[in-house]
Design a protein around this motif. Structure first.
Motif, PDB file in Angstrom:
ATOM      1  N   SER A  79     120.121 -16.019  33.459  1.00 37.98           N
ATOM      2  CA  SER A  79     119.480 -15.892  34.436  1.00 37.98           C
ATOM      3  C   SER A  79     118.432 -17.152  35.199  1.00 37.98           C
ATOM      4  N   GLN A  97     115.231 -20.840  41.251  1.00 37.30           N
ATOM      5  CA  GLN A  97     114.293 -19.818  41.702  1.00 37.30           C
ATOM      6  C   GLN A  97     112.998 -19.862  41.129  1.00 37.30           C
ATOM      7  N   LEU A  98     112.106 -19.901  40.732  1.00 38.37           N
ATOM      8  CA  LEU A  98     110.553 -19.462  40.075  1.00 38.37           C
ATOM      9  C   LEU A  98     111.007 -18.899  38.745  1.00 38.37           C
ATOM     10  N   GLY A 151     109.281 -16.753  37.060  1.00 40.31           N
ATOM     11  CA  GLY A 151     108.314 -15.698  37.132  1.00 40.31           C
ATOM     12  C   GLY A 151     108.813 -14.640  37.894  1.00 40.31           C
ATOM     13  N   THR A 152     109.606 -15.063  38.549  1.00 42.84           N
ATOM     14  CA  THR A 152     110.932 -13.566  39.357  1.00 42.84           C
ATOM     15  C   THR A 152     112.071 -13.536  38.673  1.00 42.84           C
ATOM     16  N   MET A 153     112.499 -14.229  38.503  1.00 42.82           N
ATOM     17  CA  MET A 153     114.146 -14.141  36.930  1.00 42.82           C
ATOM     18  C   MET A 153     113.646 -12.330  36.293  1.00 42.82           C
ATOM     19  N   PRO A 154     114.841 -11.891  36.209  1.00 39.40           N
ATOM     20  CA  PRO A 154     114.877 -11.156  35.527  1.00 39.40           C
ATOM     21  C   PRO A 154     114.680 -11.380  33.801  1.00 39.40           C
TER      22      PRO A 154
END
Length: 222
Positions: free
Chosen positions: A66, A73-74, A76-79
């Motif tokens: 990811s 992207q942050l 904390g928002t990644m799967p």
């Protein structure tokens, strides 16, 4: 690379860190090689199963992929779970529940009134099943009504009623019976220390204590 060392009477062998045994409950070694990252997991077998480590390793791999695909992207928002893992964590169809909408007329019902409606609709169905008890709605209602009648006949003016029971079916019947009698209950777990039970009774100003055969002896010590 391999360690090359030649001395008379001495042989040497390179050992990668952590290959022989784990120094901590869980250690992750990450090294960069020509073909990518090499990740090694060392763990305490008394604490972790191999399947658990495999799950964690797969989640970490998903997170790394990811990051590579969307580095802006942050984190904390990644799967961290792959689609297969997400499906694995979902409850089986047999355990899925659906929400029910209550009619507006039922929302304002009291608990005794709502319970009475359930008794009327499902009297013969099992309402409570524990190791020692299996009561239908009708049997639970009968037990609750006996307790309510006993409370009302006692004539205690206070609104608080102490309920000293074990966490089992009789406690549920006592809760319902107290509400049916128009009283408020103070639930007292029989497993609490005696000093705590005495404090709760005093603090709530409960002048009536409801017990059963399993807690009657304890009630006499309070």
């Amino acid at each position: 690379g391999e360690l090359k060392l030649s001395m008379p009477g001495l042989s040497a062998k390179s050992i990668r860190p952590g290959e022989s045994s784990a120094r901590f409950d869980l250690t992750v070694y990450v090294r960069e090689g020509e073909q990518g990252l090499f990740i090694q997991w060392l763990y305490n077998r008394d604490l972790f199963k191999e399947s658990t480590i495999a799950f964690m390793s797969s989640s970490f791999e998903t997170l790394l992929n990811s990051i590579v695909s969307a580095p802006e992207q942050l984190i904390g928002t990644m799967p961290m779970l792959s689609p297969a893992q997400q499906k694995q964590l979902l409850p089986p169809e047999s355990l899925k529940t659906t929400s029910l909408k209550f009619p507006h007329t039922e929302v304002g019902q009291s608990i005794p009134a709502r319970f009475a409606a359930q008794v009327e609709a499902y009297r013969s169905r099992v309402a409570i099943k524990t190791r020692r008890y299996e009561w239908t709605y009708g049997e639970l209602d009968a037990a609750a009504r006996r307790i309510a009648k006993a409370i009302v006949s006692h004539g205690q003016p206070t609104s608080q009623v102490g309920l000293l029971f074990e966490q089992d079916a009789p406690m549920v019947s006592a809760l319902l019976g107290t509400l049916q009698a128009g009283k408020a209950y103070v639930a007292l777990d029989a497993n609490y220390p005696a000093a705590r039970l005495q404090y709760m009774l005093s603090d709530s100003q409960s002048q009536l204590l409801v017990v059963d055969s399993r807690t009657a002896a304890l009630a006499k010590t309070l």
